[in-house]
Design an enzyme around this catalytic site. Structure first.
Site, PDB file in Angstrom:
ATOM      1  N   ARG A  51       0.835  -1.213   0.000  1.00 25.20           N
ATOM      2  CA  ARG A  51       0.000   0.000   0.000  1.00 25.20           C
ATOM      3  C   ARG A  51       0.865   1.257   0.000  1.00 25.20           C
ATOM      4  O   ARG A  51       0.990   1.926  -1.015  1.00 25.20           O
ATOM      5  CB  ARG A  51      -0.951  -0.035   1.219  1.00 25.20           C
ATOM      6  CG  ARG A  51      -2.085   0.977   1.156  1.00 25.20           C
ATOM      7  CD  ARG A  51      -1.716   2.386   1.586  1.00 25.20           C
ATOM      8  NE  ARG A  51      -1.143   2.450   2.920  1.00 25.20           N
ATOM      9  CZ  ARG A  51      -0.550   3.547   3.405  1.00 25.20           C
ATOM     10  NH1 ARG A  51      -0.483   4.649   2.690  1.00 25.20           N
ATOM     11  NH2 ARG A  51      -0.006   3.544   4.609  1.00 25.20           N
ATOM     12  N   ASP A  52       1.506   1.547   1.108  1.00 23.56           N
ATOM     13  CA  ASP A  52       2.309   2.782   1.187  1.00 23.56           C
ATOM     14  C   ASP A  52       3.449   2.723   0.179  1.00 23.56           C
ATOM     15  O   ASP A  52       3.837   3.736  -0.403  1.00 23.56           O
ATOM     16  CB  ASP A  52       2.867   2.922   2.611  1.00 23.56           C
ATOM     17  CG  ASP A  52       3.131   4.368   3.009  1.00 23.56           C
ATOM     18  OD1 ASP A  52       3.019   5.245   2.137  1.00 23.56           O
ATOM     19  OD2 ASP A  52       3.443   4.619   4.178  1.00 23.56           O
ATOM     20  N   HIS A 258       5.641   4.666  12.514  1.00 22.22           N
ATOM     21  CA  HIS A 258       5.598   4.603  11.040  1.00 22.22           C
ATOM     22  C   HIS A 258       6.587   5.662  10.540  1.00 22.22           C
ATOM     23  O   HIS A 258       6.268   6.847  10.484  1.00 22.22           O
ATOM     24  CB  HIS A 258       4.162   4.901  10.601  1.00 22.22           C
ATOM     25  CG  HIS A 258       3.920   4.893   9.132  1.00 22.22           C
ATOM     26  ND1 HIS A 258       3.247   3.870   8.487  1.00 22.22           N
ATOM     27  CD2 HIS A 258       4.207   5.795   8.167  1.00 22.22           C
ATOM     28  CE1 HIS A 258       3.134   4.150   7.206  1.00 22.22           C
ATOM     29  NE2 HIS A 258       3.717   5.323   6.983  1.00 22.22           N
ATOM     30  N   HIS A 260       9.105   7.200   7.746  1.00 22.07           N
ATOM     31  CA  HIS A 260       9.684   7.299   6.403  1.00 22.07           C
ATOM     32  C   HIS A 260      11.157   7.671   6.578  1.00 22.07           C
ATOM     33  O   HIS A 260      11.556   8.198   7.614  1.00 22.07           O
ATOM     34  CB  HIS A 260       8.903   8.322   5.571  1.00 22.07           C
ATOM     35  CG  HIS A 260       7.565   7.784   5.122  1.00 22.07           C
ATOM     36  ND1 HIS A 260       7.365   7.267   3.867  1.00 22.07           N
ATOM     37  CD2 HIS A 260       6.391   7.624   5.785  1.00 22.07           C
ATOM     38  CE1 HIS A 260       6.105   6.837   3.768  1.00 22.07           C
ATOM     39  NE2 HIS A 260       5.492   7.044   4.928  1.00 22.07           N
ATOM     40  N   CYS A 291       4.450   9.203   0.309  1.00 25.49           N
ATOM     41  CA  CYS A 291       3.058   9.655   0.281  1.00 25.49           C
ATOM     42  C   CYS A 291       2.918  10.686  -0.837  1.00 25.49           C
ATOM     43  O   CYS A 291       3.707  11.627  -0.908  1.00 25.49           O
ATOM     44  CB  CYS A 291       2.678  10.269   1.625  1.00 25.49           C
ATOM     45  SG  CYS A 291       1.025  10.976   1.615  1.00 25.49           S
ATOM     46  N   ASN A 300       9.149   4.151   3.294  1.00 21.09           N
ATOM     47  CA  ASN A 300       9.183   3.765   4.707  1.00 21.09           C
ATOM     48  C   ASN A 300      10.522   3.133   5.026  1.00 21.09           C
ATOM     49  O   ASN A 300      11.235   2.684   4.132  1.00 21.09           O
ATOM     50  CB  ASN A 300       8.112   2.702   4.980  1.00 21.09           C
ATOM     51  CG  ASN A 300       6.738   3.285   4.954  1.00 21.09           C
ATOM     52  OD1 ASN A 300       6.123   3.307   3.911  1.00 21.09           O
ATOM     53  ND2 ASN A 300       6.275   3.768   6.071  1.00 21.09           N
TER      54      ASN A 300
HETATM   55  P1  HMG Z   1     -12.977  14.549  -2.601  1.00 21.58           P
HETATM   56  O1  HMG Z   1     -12.565  14.950  -3.971  1.00 21.58           O
HETATM   57  O2  HMG Z   1     -13.294  15.605  -1.591  1.00 21.58           O
HETATM   58  O3  HMG Z   1     -14.183  13.518  -2.613  1.00 21.58           O
HETATM   59  O4  HMG Z   1     -11.814  13.610  -2.041  1.00 21.58           O
HETATM   60  P2  HMG Z   1     -15.549  13.526  -3.325  1.00 21.58           P
HETATM   61  O5  HMG Z   1     -16.495  12.892  -2.385  1.00 21.58           O
HETATM   62  O6  HMG Z   1     -15.874  14.898  -3.858  1.00 21.58           O
HETATM   63  O7  HMG Z   1     -15.306  12.526  -4.563  1.00 21.58           O
HETATM   64  C1  HMG Z   1     -14.502  12.866  -5.675  1.00 21.58           C
HETATM   65  C2  HMG Z   1     -14.547  11.694  -6.648  1.00 21.58           C
HETATM   66  O8  HMG Z   1     -13.876  10.572  -6.075  1.00 21.58           O
HETATM   67  C3  HMG Z   1     -15.963  11.216  -6.931  1.00 21.58           C
HETATM   68  O9  HMG Z   1     -15.951  10.681  -8.243  1.00 21.58           O
HETATM   69  C4  HMG Z   1     -16.176  10.124  -5.952  1.00 21.58           C
HETATM   70  O10 HMG Z   1     -17.137   9.178  -6.358  1.00 21.58           O
HETATM   71  C5  HMG Z   1     -14.799   9.475  -5.927  1.00 21.58           C
HETATM   72  P3  HMG Z   1     -16.660  11.479  -9.465  1.00 21.58           P
HETATM   73  O11 HMG Z   1     -18.063  11.715  -9.042  1.00 21.58           O
HETATM   74  O12 HMG Z   1     -15.872  12.756  -9.605  1.00 21.58           O
HETATM   75  O13 HMG Z   1     -16.475  10.543 -10.627  1.00 21.58           O
HETATM   76  N1  HMG Z   1     -14.487   8.849  -4.646  1.00 21.58           N
HETATM   77  C6  HMG Z   1     -14.052   7.592  -4.508  1.00 21.58           C
HETATM   78  N2  HMG Z   1     -13.778   6.633  -5.402  1.00 21.58           N
HETATM   79  C7  HMG Z   1     -13.328   5.445  -4.905  1.00 21.58           C
HETATM   80  N3  HMG Z   1     -13.137   5.210  -3.606  1.00 21.58           N
HETATM   81  C8  HMG Z   1     -13.391   6.149  -2.691  1.00 21.58           C
HETATM   82  C9  HMG Z   1     -13.867   7.404  -3.148  1.00 21.58           C
HETATM   83  N4  HMG Z   1     -14.205   8.539  -2.502  1.00 21.58           N
HETATM   84  C10 HMG Z   1     -14.593   9.408  -3.430  1.00 21.58           C
HETATM   85  N5  HMG Z   1     -13.177   5.886  -1.415  1.00 21.58           N
HETATM   86  C11 HMG Z   1     -11.199  11.663  -0.761  1.00 21.58           C
HETATM   87  C12 HMG Z   1     -11.923  12.999  -0.760  1.00 21.58           C
HETATM   88  C13 HMG Z   1     -11.153  11.177   0.657  1.00 21.58           C
HETATM   89  C14 HMG Z   1     -11.947  10.684  -1.636  1.00 21.58           C
HETATM   90  C15 HMG Z   1      -9.813  11.839  -1.358  1.00 21.58           C
HETATM   91  O14 HMG Z   1      -9.205  12.896  -0.660  1.00 21.58           O
HETATM   92  C16 HMG Z   1      -8.931  10.618  -1.219  1.00 21.58           C
HETATM   93  O15 HMG Z   1      -9.140   9.591  -1.853  1.00 21.58           O
HETATM   94  N6  HMG Z   1      -7.873  10.751  -0.424  1.00 21.58           N
HETATM   95  C17 HMG Z   1      -6.944   9.653  -0.168  1.00 21.58           C
HETATM   96  C18 HMG Z   1      -5.558  10.127  -0.385  1.00 21.58           C
HETATM   97  C19 HMG Z   1      -4.590   8.997  -0.136  1.00 21.58           C
HETATM   98  O16 HMG Z   1      -4.842   7.841  -0.417  1.00 21.58           O
HETATM   99  N7  HMG Z   1      -3.396   9.362   0.408  1.00 21.58           N
HETATM  100  C20 HMG Z   1      -2.362   8.412   0.690  1.00 21.58           C
HETATM  101  C21 HMG Z   1      -2.653   7.526   1.844  1.00 21.58           C
HETATM  102  S1  HMG Z   1      -2.339   8.269   3.412  1.00 21.58           S
HETATM  103  C22 HMG Z   1      -0.642   8.041   3.666  1.00 21.58           C
HETATM  104  O17 HMG Z   1       0.048   7.597   2.785  1.00 21.58           O
HETATM  105  C23 HMG Z   1      -0.068   8.345   5.014  1.00 21.58           C
HETATM  106  C24 HMG Z   1       0.209   7.084   5.820  1.00 21.58           C
HETATM  107  O18 HMG Z   1       1.093   6.214   5.140  1.00 21.58           O
HETATM  108  C25 HMG Z   1       0.831   7.448   7.182  1.00 21.58           C
HETATM  109  C26 HMG Z   1       2.021   8.396   7.052  1.00 21.58           C
HETATM  110  O19 HMG Z   1       2.985   8.104   6.333  1.00 21.58           O
HETATM  111  O20 HMG Z   1       1.965   9.409   7.737  1.00 21.58           O
HETATM  112  C27 HMG Z   1      -1.071   6.308   6.103  1.00 21.58           C
HETATM  113 MG    MG Z   2       3.281   6.428   5.120  1.00 21.08          MG
END
Ligand code: HMG
Ligand code: MG
Length: 375
Positions: A51-52, A258, A260, A291, A300
């Site tokens: 994933r990450d 966690h 990086h 990220c 990581n």
């Molecule tokens: P948004 O644009 O505000 O959401 O994003 P929305 O509700 O307006 O939806 C926009 C579009 O996305 C729509 O499609 C939704 O249907 C679709 P459209 O109508 O335009 O065709 N959509 C989805 N599709 C599939 N699955 C879903 C989903 N939700 C909406 N779940 C949202 C808000 C939360 C969706 C967006 O910000 C998002 O996906 N964010 C995730 C970002 C991400 O994955 N970041 C990396 C992971 S976190 C990380 O790496 C940190 C970590 O490792 C810890 C660390 O290192 O600190 C965990």
């Molecule tokens: Mg991370």
């Protein structure tokens, strides 16, 4: 066959097998501390490579490769694998297809397969996969595609806005019912607090905020909160200070680290976290990752680097029977190289590179020996 669990109370010996009697390992004739004969303090690894590790890749990674990666990790002994995420493909294209991946991968018993979900839509995506599984003939005999969700927020509004398009407060309001719904379905819920040390948008983070957000995540039902040095800029002294602050409100056994590795401090940060009582560490095979919303941050801490660094220490990594009760360093090294080569580069794990070089040297020397013996 040995049946092992990842229970934090289990006592492990240096060979990675559970001690028959925890006290036996305390008996030593030597005056100096010899960890090889002492009981080990169990440490859990959450392998976040699929994933990450892969979410930040630019090129297309075939589903087959992702499936194979997860299967290889499980066979190396990993007992906690973050398999993907149900996020918007517009935001993180590389994670599209997680439903297919978790349905297709061969699942092993005693392995937790987690997926990251950002919102109710993501949870619904997972639940529809689980519904299909529940109505299949496999559900009696084969472990489910996933038994855990990871929910995530951060310690700054700026990062939460970049990552989730919302504020911290709004993210928590949205996550509470998601956590409840997942728990009601029998899933485990894990929480992340990103930017626990520094934020790429606002700099040094207020550790009190990390404490507050961690506490809220636990209160909504997370069994554990993983504290992310998302930027990979933290130093051991900062990690120590942050943990001391968070521990004021959160039991340390509910925390994970966690880290990086952008500035090369991740292994040192892991040891600092362990010395402060943290017993779960997230890591990524081959040091993959980053990220998408933390510009410049690298992967990581590499799983190989932790496995190597903890050898001979008072800590023992827990794993499944496939890794003989721990996670197999040789196999993880090979997997790190295998996936890195699939991505068109070399493994960035320091231990992984050194071990591969040694293996090549040893093979060459063995070949030389054979040639000489024939002369
Ligand atoms: P948004 O644009 O505000 O959401 O994003 P929305 O509700 O307006 O939806 C926009 C579009 O996305 C729509 O499609 C939704 O249907 C679709 P459209 O109508 O335009 O065709 N959509 C989805 N599709 C599939 N699955 C879903 C989903 N939700 C909406 N779940 C949202 C808000 C939360 C969706 C967006 O910000 C998002 O996906 N964010 C995730 C970002 C991400 O994955 N970041 C990396 C992971 S976190 C990380 O790496 C940190 C970590 O490792 C810890 C660390 O290192 O600190 C965990
Ligand atoms: Mg991370």
């Amino acid at each position: 066959m040995l049946k092992l669990t990842s229970s934090p109370l289990r006592v492990f010996t240096s060979s990675g097998t559970p001690s028959r009697s925890g006290s036996a390992a305390l008996i030593t004739k030597r005056k100096f501390r010899n960890y090889a004969t002492q009981a080990k303090i169990p440490v859990n690894i959450v392998e976040v490579g699929p994933r990450d590790g892969l979410q930040n890749e630019k090129g297309v990674i075939p589903v087959d490769v992702k499936v194979e990666l997860i299967e290889k990790l499980a066979l190396a002994g990993c007992n906690n694998i973050e398999a993907g995420s149900f996020v918007s493909p517009k935001w993180v294209p590389q994670m599209a297809g997680t439903g297919e991946i978790i349905s297709r991968m061969h699942r092993l018993p005693d392995v937790h397969y987690a997926v990251l979900v950002p919102n109710q839509k993501g949870l619904d995506g997972l639940l529809s996969v689980l519904n299909t599984y529940n109505s299949s003939p496999d559900s009696e005999s084969v472990p489910p595609p996933s038994d855990e969700i990871s929910i995530f927020t951060a310690a700054t509004d700026a990062f939460t806005r970049a990552n989730l398009n919302t504020s911290i407060a709004e993210s928590l309001v949205k996550m509470a019912p998601m956590a409840r719904a997942a728990l009601d379905k029998g899933l485990r819920v894990r929480g992340y607090v990103s930017v626990a040390i520094a934020c790429p948008y606002t700099g040094q983070v207020d550790y009190k905020k990390v404490r507050e957000v961690s506490k809220e995540l636990l209160e909504m039902g997370c069994y554990e909160v993983s504290l992310g040095d998302t930027v990979g800029r933290g130093t051991p002294s900062q990690v120590a200070e942050m943990l001391e602050e968070v521990k004021k409100d959160v039991p340390v056994e509910r925390l994970a680290g966690h880290f990086h590795d952008t500035f090369g401090t991740a292994v040192a940060n892991v040891f600092t976290a362990l010395e402060h009582g943290v017993r779960t560490i997230d890591s990524s095979v081959g040091g993959l990752g980053g990220c998408p919303y933390s510009p410049g941050a690298t992967g990581n801490v590499a799983t190989e680097d932790i496995l190597y660094a903890l050898q001979g220490s008072k800590y023992g990594i827990t794993g499944t029977e496939y890794g003989k009760g721990t996670i197999d360093l040789d196999q993880i090294t090979e997997i790190g190289w295998w996936i890195s080569e699939k991505l068109g580069r070399e493994s960035v794990s320091r231990a992984g590179r050194a071990l591969r070089a040694k293996k090549i040297r040893d093979a060459e020397m063995a070949k030389d020996g054979e040639v000489r013996a024939k002369l």
